[in-house]
Scaffold this motif. Structure first.
Motif, PDB file in Angstrom:
ATOM      1  N   GLN A 149      49.551  45.946  -9.157  1.00 14.53           N
ATOM      2  CA  GLN A 149      50.195  46.988  -9.958  1.00 14.53           C
ATOM      3  C   GLN A 149      49.164  47.655 -10.862  1.00 14.53           C
ATOM      4  N   MET A 150      49.328  48.956 -11.062  1.00 15.52           N
ATOM      5  CA  MET A 150      48.555  49.693 -12.064  1.00 15.52           C
ATOM      6  C   MET A 150      49.453  49.922 -13.265  1.00 15.52           C
ATOM      7  N   LYS A 151      48.958  49.564 -14.459  1.00 12.75           N
ATOM      8  CA  LYS A 151      49.695  49.759 -15.706  1.00 12.75           C
ATOM      9  C   LYS A 151      48.755  50.386 -16.725  1.00 12.75           C
TER      10      LYS A 151
ATOM     11  N   THR B  39      48.288  39.561 -13.897  1.00  7.28           N
ATOM     12  CA  THR B  39      47.209  39.462 -14.875  1.00  7.28           C
ATOM     13  C   THR B  39      46.293  40.677 -14.781  1.00  7.28           C
ATOM     14  N   ALA B  40      45.992  41.285 -15.927  1.00  5.04           N
ATOM     15  CA  ALA B  40      45.101  42.437 -15.950  1.00  5.04           C
ATOM     16  C   ALA B  40      43.672  41.991 -15.646  1.00  5.04           C
ATOM     17  N   VAL B  41      42.987  42.768 -14.817  1.00  9.11           N
ATOM     18  CA  VAL B  41      41.585  42.447 -14.550  1.00  9.11           C
ATOM     19  C   VAL B  41      40.747  42.812 -15.773  1.00  9.11           C
TER      20      VAL B  41
ATOM     21  N   PRO C  80      39.205  39.068  -9.768  1.00  7.41           N
ATOM     22  CA  PRO C  80      39.292  37.614  -9.596  1.00  7.41           C
ATOM     23  C   PRO C  80      38.323  37.167  -8.504  1.00  7.41           C
ATOM     24  N   GLY C  81      37.556  36.141  -8.784  1.00  5.19           N
ATOM     25  CA  GLY C  81      36.518  35.723  -7.846  1.00  5.19           C
ATOM     26  C   GLY C  81      35.139  36.105  -8.321  1.00  5.19           C
ATOM     27  N   GLY C  82      35.076  37.053  -9.310  1.00  5.40           N
ATOM     28  CA  GLY C  82      33.808  37.343  -9.938  1.00  5.40           C
ATOM     29  C   GLY C  82      33.084  38.595  -9.521  1.00  5.40           C
ATOM     30  N   VAL C  83      33.598  39.356  -8.538  1.00  6.07           N
ATOM     31  CA  VAL C  83      32.922  40.586  -8.131  1.00  6.07           C
ATOM     32  C   VAL C  83      33.086  41.649  -9.215  1.00  6.07           C
ATOM     33  N   SER C  84      31.962  42.177  -9.707  1.00  9.98           N
ATOM     34  CA  SER C  84      31.975  43.239 -10.720  1.00  9.98           C
ATOM     35  C   SER C  84      31.451  44.526 -10.110  1.00  9.98           C
ATOM     36  N   HIS C  85      32.067  45.635 -10.474  1.00  9.45           N
ATOM     37  CA  HIS C  85      31.673  46.922  -9.909  1.00  9.45           C
ATOM     38  C   HIS C  85      32.085  48.032 -10.859  1.00  9.45           C
ATOM     39  N   SER C  86      31.523  49.190 -10.651  1.00  8.40           N
ATOM     40  CA  SER C  86      31.804  50.344 -11.496  1.00  8.40           C
ATOM     41  C   SER C  86      33.084  51.044 -11.060  1.00  8.40           C
ATOM     42  N   ILE C  87      33.876  51.504 -12.023  1.00  9.74           N
ATOM     43  CA  ILE C  87      35.016  52.378 -11.742  1.00  9.74           C
ATOM     44  C   ILE C  87      34.953  53.561 -12.711  1.00  9.74           C
TER      45      ILE C  87
END
Length: 272
Positions: free
Chosen positions: A124-126, A135-137, A182-189
């Motif tokens: 979901q996007m909130k 849970t919010a990322v 979740p899992g640790g992958v970080s990236h730009s948005i």
């Protein structure tokens, strides 16, 4: 002399034939070239980035067959016999955070997006923030992404800007964040504005399907919109073509032949 000429022609035909066979095997089973046509994955991928998709990453299905749009030939025309059971030969599961090229579930066009939702996940996007299983990322502000407000690429697409209205040739700004899945992958948005896709219902990803989003969140047609409404919706496992790992070449111009528009800093750049 006539026999020599005939023999030379035959050898040339053989060479061309085997070259096409080798290229076909390479494209079908190993790597597929992909040219980024739109800005939906900025700033991870830019319009004009050229990459090879690793088809071995997830195994093989009908989608692994090449499509030849200039000949009116789709992957289903060549390998439709393998479509329909949502399985893969030598299949491996994709990981959350992978950047994946896949076939659109309805019209079969090639799309590239980031995998954010696995089978069984609730997405979901909130308020513009991605929530996974309630849970919010984690997101962290990372300055801004800036580009020139001008037509881009062969399609001459104009970028959308957080600081709109922006005049031709001026600086177009988007808010930039680092998102950690979740899992640790970080990236730009990137964020452009508040819009409808920033708030969605809860989507429960069906078994054997995946949920994809573009990193340029406000400028992406993705799984947030059902495919029957013009979006992507849930993507079946068999529709995955492969994983994008590295940009090989990049051009900011209308053609890759315009060498003065090449982005040297993006050659062989790893895709996060």
């Amino acid at each position: 002399m006539a026999e020599e000429n005939k023999g030379g022609i035959v050898e040339t035909i053989k060479t061309v034939f085997w070259a096409l066979v080798i290229a076909g095997v390479f494209r079908t089973f190993l790597f597929q070239p992909f040219w980024i046509p739109s800005g939906s994955m900025k700033d991870t991928l830019l319009i004009g980035d050229f990459l090879f998709v690793n088809k071995m990453a997830y195994g093989y299905s009908y989608a692994s067959c090449p499509s030849l749009p200039f000949m009116g030939v789709d992957a289903k025309d060549l390998c439709g016999w393998a479509d329909g059971d949502n399985t893969r030969l030598l299949g491996s599961e994709p990981k959350r955070g992978d950047v994946v090229v896949f076939r659109h579930p309805v019209h079969g066009s090639d799309f590239i997006k980031r995998l954010v939702g696995l089978p069984g996940d609730r997405i979901q996007m909130k308020g513009g923030l991605l929530h996974i299983n309630g849970t919010a990322v984690k997101v962290q502000r990372d300055g801004s992404f800036e580009e020139t407000a001008a037509p881009q690429g062969p399609q001459q697409l104009r970028p959308r800007c957080h600081n709109a209205p922006v005049g031709e040739g001026a600086t177009c700004v988007k808010e930039k964040y680092i998102e950690t899945l979740p899992g640790g992958v970080s990236h730009s948005i990137l964020n452009i504005s508040s819009q409808g896709s920033d708030n969605t219902p809860v989507y429960t990803v069906p078994a054997g399907h995946y949920f994809f989003m573009g990193d340029n969140r406000d400028n992406s047609s993705d799984s947030r919109v059902p495919n029957i409404s013009g979006g992507v919706g849930f993507v079946p496992y068999e529709n995955l073509i492969g994983r994008a790992d590295r940009v090989m070449f990049s051009s900011a111009g209308r053609s890759m032949l315009f060498f003065w528009t090449w982005r040297g800093d993006r050659f062989f750049k790893a895709i996060d």
